[in-house]
Design a protein around this motif. Structure first.
Motif, PDB file in Angstrom:
ATOM      1  N   PRO A  59      12.994  64.777  45.289  1.00  0.00           N
ATOM      2  CA  PRO A  59      12.937  63.963  46.739  1.00  0.00           C
ATOM      3  C   PRO A  59      12.374  65.062  47.548  1.00  0.00           C
ATOM      4  O   PRO A  59      12.303  66.296  47.530  1.00  0.00           O
ATOM      5  N   ASP A  60      12.286  64.463  48.871  1.00  0.00           N
ATOM      6  CA  ASP A  60      11.595  65.167  49.991  1.00  0.00           C
ATOM      7  C   ASP A  60      10.127  65.821  49.609  1.00  0.00           C
ATOM      8  O   ASP A  60      10.141  67.105  50.183  1.00  0.00           O
ATOM      9  N   GLU A  61       9.525  65.464  48.629  1.00  0.00           N
ATOM     10  CA  GLU A  61       8.225  65.972  48.443  1.00  0.00           C
ATOM     11  C   GLU A  61       7.243  65.030  48.639  1.00  0.00           C
ATOM     12  O   GLU A  61       7.166  63.977  47.838  1.00  0.00           O
ATOM     13  N   ASP A  62       6.163  65.276  49.376  1.00  0.00           N
ATOM     14  CA  ASP A  62       4.892  64.565  49.286  1.00  0.00           C
ATOM     15  C   ASP A  62       3.901  65.240  48.201  1.00  0.00           C
ATOM     16  O   ASP A  62       3.444  66.545  48.488  1.00  0.00           O
ATOM     17  N   SER A  63       4.104  64.354  47.076  1.00  0.00           N
ATOM     18  CA  SER A  63       3.431  65.005  45.755  1.00  0.00           C
ATOM     19  C   SER A  63       2.550  64.093  45.019  1.00  0.00           C
ATOM     20  O   SER A  63       2.972  63.202  44.961  1.00  0.00           O
ATOM     21  N   GLY A  64       1.742  64.414  44.238  1.00  0.00           N
ATOM     22  CA  GLY A  64       1.073  63.569  43.349  1.00  0.00           C
ATOM     23  C   GLY A  64       0.447  64.553  42.174  1.00  0.00           C
ATOM     24  O   GLY A  64       0.491  65.881  42.233  1.00  0.00           O
ATOM     25  N   VAL A  65      -0.091  63.934  41.010  1.00  0.00           N
ATOM     26  CA  VAL A  65      -0.886  64.878  39.889  1.00  0.00           C
ATOM     27  C   VAL A  65      -2.407  64.113  39.968  1.00  0.00           C
ATOM     28  O   VAL A  65      -2.461  63.060  39.928  1.00  0.00           O
ATOM     29  N   LEU A  66      -3.176  65.291  39.747  1.00  0.00           N
ATOM     30  CA  LEU A  66      -4.723  64.887  39.327  1.00  0.00           C
ATOM     31  C   LEU A  66      -4.543  65.375  37.824  1.00  0.00           C
ATOM     32  O   LEU A  66      -4.414  66.589  37.351  1.00  0.00           O
ATOM     33  N   MET A  67      -5.146  64.471  36.956  1.00  0.00           N
ATOM     34  CA  MET A  67      -5.120  64.618  35.414  1.00  0.00           C
ATOM     35  C   MET A  67      -6.621  64.432  35.163  1.00  0.00           C
ATOM     36  O   MET A  67      -7.073  63.679  35.417  1.00  0.00           O
ATOM     37  N   ARG A  68      -7.133  65.414  34.373  1.00  0.00           N
ATOM     38  CA  ARG A  68      -8.322  65.477  34.071  1.00  0.00           C
ATOM     39  C   ARG A  68      -8.325  65.659  32.476  1.00  0.00           C
ATOM     40  O   ARG A  68      -7.668  66.428  31.906  1.00  0.00           O
ATOM     41  N   VAL A  69      -9.125  64.755  31.628  1.00  0.00           N
ATOM     42  CA  VAL A  69      -9.302  64.794  30.464  1.00  0.00           C
ATOM     43  C   VAL A  69     -10.659  64.968  30.001  1.00  0.00           C
ATOM     44  O   VAL A  69     -11.721  64.510  30.335  1.00  0.00           O
ATOM     45  N   LYS A  70     -11.076  66.328  29.332  1.00  0.00           N
ATOM     46  CA  LYS A  70     -12.201  66.783  28.910  1.00  0.00           C
ATOM     47  C   LYS A  70     -12.466  66.550  27.426  1.00  0.00           C
ATOM     48  O   LYS A  70     -11.798  67.294  26.465  1.00  0.00           O
ATOM     49  N   ASN A  71     -13.108  65.451  27.269  1.00  0.00           N
ATOM     50  CA  ASN A  71     -13.438  65.201  25.705  1.00  0.00           C
ATOM     51  C   ASN A  71     -14.628  65.733  25.165  1.00  0.00           C
ATOM     52  O   ASN A  71     -15.869  65.628  25.925  1.00  0.00           O
ATOM     53  N   SER A 126      -9.323  67.310  22.600  1.00  0.00           N
ATOM     54  CA  SER A 126      -9.514  67.113  24.019  1.00  0.00           C
ATOM     55  C   SER A 126      -8.621  68.064  24.842  1.00  0.00           C
ATOM     56  O   SER A 126      -7.399  68.193  24.525  1.00  0.00           O
ATOM     57  N   GLU A 127      -9.301  68.452  25.945  1.00  0.00           N
ATOM     58  CA  GLU A 127      -8.391  69.563  26.809  1.00  0.00           C
ATOM     59  C   GLU A 127      -7.884  68.627  28.182  1.00  0.00           C
ATOM     60  O   GLU A 127      -8.634  67.819  28.629  1.00  0.00           O
ATOM     61  N   ILE A 128      -6.665  68.806  28.340  1.00  0.00           N
ATOM     62  CA  ILE A 128      -6.027  67.954  29.274  1.00  0.00           C
ATOM     63  C   ILE A 128      -5.403  68.938  30.258  1.00  0.00           C
ATOM     64  O   ILE A 128      -4.833  70.038  29.901  1.00  0.00           O
ATOM     65  N   ASN A 129      -6.027  68.810  31.560  1.00  0.00           N
ATOM     66  CA  ASN A 129      -5.417  69.591  32.516  1.00  0.00           C
ATOM     67  C   ASN A 129      -4.723  68.707  33.690  1.00  0.00           C
ATOM     68  O   ASN A 129      -5.349  67.615  34.205  1.00  0.00           O
ATOM     69  N   MET A 130      -3.536  69.236  34.217  1.00  0.00           N
ATOM     70  CA  MET A 130      -2.687  68.558  35.211  1.00  0.00           C
ATOM     71  C   MET A 130      -2.480  69.517  36.078  1.00  0.00           C
ATOM     72  O   MET A 130      -1.790  70.467  35.989  1.00  0.00           O
ATOM     73  N   THR A 131      -2.856  69.050  37.372  1.00  0.00           N
ATOM     74  CA  THR A 131      -2.569  69.714  38.573  1.00  0.00           C
ATOM     75  C   THR A 131      -2.182  69.058  39.710  1.00  0.00           C
ATOM     76  O   THR A 131      -2.095  67.809  39.819  1.00  0.00           O
ATOM     77  N   ALA A 132      -1.568  69.801  40.546  1.00  0.00           N
ATOM     78  CA  ALA A 132      -1.102  69.228  42.133  1.00  0.00           C
ATOM     79  C   ALA A 132      -2.010  68.582  42.890  1.00  0.00           C
ATOM     80  O   ALA A 132      -3.256  69.162  42.823  1.00  0.00           O
TER      81      ALA A 132
END
Length: 341
Positions: free
Chosen positions: A240-252, A294-300
């Motif tokens: 709660p109380d967070e303005d947040s999301g995830v950017l997910m990149r998939v490098k194949n 595949s390389e998966i990267n998940m960042t804020a």
């Protein structure tokens, strides 16, 4: 043989219908329920280390949540596909399946319920599964057109003070647990010849409360898929109380890179952490393929704007937090049967 309950918030209340099950089921029940989600999170819970084994029984109680998701724009076919994936997992592992079908207030009082209920009835019939539809059986027992509105405490929860109703739910569940069977071995109706796996070996922390213990990882995370298939869901822990999301990149290595983004921002009326299964099939084309390397990267998320948002999450991020508390608990992957034979 153990009994596992995987359902929504109606199945989490210690003083709700589950409390009455002890009068109808002799075995201890292991409750893996998570509220405000669908069969996608049920798949994740089923595949967890403390999930069911051969000979165990799975009580499924996600119909109420799923039809609520449907009214908020969730594709019905996606819901049915994930339910069939869970049925086929039970078949694969040799687990019995016992569906308890609950109904939200708006659907109960409607002149005609959503076709979703008819479609899951048909799915269960195809797999030879007996189900307990609370609304249908309650109406038939009392010879009424609708369950009374006062049988609900709000739009999504049955009234726990109504002991007769709680006992009715528990008795119906107890009946189908006694006759539960492993889903029939039939060709898939809505899926392919696939199975499901969870990738979570990148998790290096543990989140726990009185309801669950989960291996998790804090953003950013980067790892190799380690398996070839289609990304179905991202299991996230939202605070709660967070303005947040995830950017997910998939490098194949053998195709173009892919990227998608989703919200993890809670609605302001919810004040505790929540596990959300982000349905990746609902984002853009929905076909997120990965290979072993595949390389998966998940960042804020860093940019404001609109993000894919599950129900109970906000789609518009105004000022995303650069280092949110958001945790990742795993990816659900659909895998061709031949690759795991």
């Amino acid at each position: 043989m153990a009994i596992f309950l995987i359902g929504g918030s109606n199945s989490l209340f210690s003083d709700g219908w589950v409390n009455y099950l002890k009068g109808h089921i002799d075995s201890e029940i292991q409750n893996l329920s998570i509220g405000a989600s669908t069969s996608l999170v049920a798949i994740f819970r089923f595949l967890s280390e403390d999930g069911p084994a051969a000979g165990d029984t799975v009580i499924w109680e996600y119909a109420l949540n799923e039809v609520t998701h449907e009214t908020k724009g969730y594709p019905t076919e996606t819901l049915l596909r994930n339910l069939e994936r869970l049925l086929r997992l039970c078949r694969e592992r040799g687990c019995k399946f016992a569906p308890v079908i609950m109904c939200p207030k708006v659907q109960e009082l409607a002149e005609v319920r959503s076709e979703y209920f008819t479609l899951i009835h048909q799915l269960f019939d195809s797999y030879g599964i007996e189900y307990f539809d609370v609304s249908s059986e309650y109406r038939a027992l009392h010879n009424i057109e609708n369950m009374p509105a006062d049988h609900y405490s709000d739009r999504a929860h049955y009234n726990k003070e109504n002991v007769d109703l709680m006992e009715f739910c528990a008795a119906g569940c107890g009946r189908i647990v006694k006759t539960a069977r492993v889903p029939k071995d039939i060709p898939p109706l809505r899926t392919a010849q696939t199975t499901m796996r969870v990738v979570n070996d990148f998790c290096d922390e543990t989140f726990g409360n009185r309801l669950l213990q989960l291996p998790v990882a804090t953003l950013p995370v980067e790892f190799k898929a380690g398996i070839a298939g289609k990304l179905i869901g991202a299991i996230t822990l939202c605070f709660p109380d967070e303005d947040s999301g995830v950017l997910m990149r998939v490098k194949n290595p053998d195709q173009d890179n892919q990227r998608l983004r989703f919200s993890t921002m809670r609605r302001p009326d919810v004040n505790k952490p929540m596990v959300k299964a982000i349905c990746l099939e609902n984002i853009r084309h929905g076909d997120w393929q990965v290979s072993v390397n595949s390389e998966i990267n998940m960042t804020a998320a860093e940019r404001p704007g609109y993000y894919y948002a599950e129900p109970a999450l906000k789609a518009k991020l105004k000022n995303p937090k650069k280092a949110p508390n958001t945790k990742i608990a795993g990816l659900v992957v659909e895998v061709p049967i031949e690759s795991v034979a």
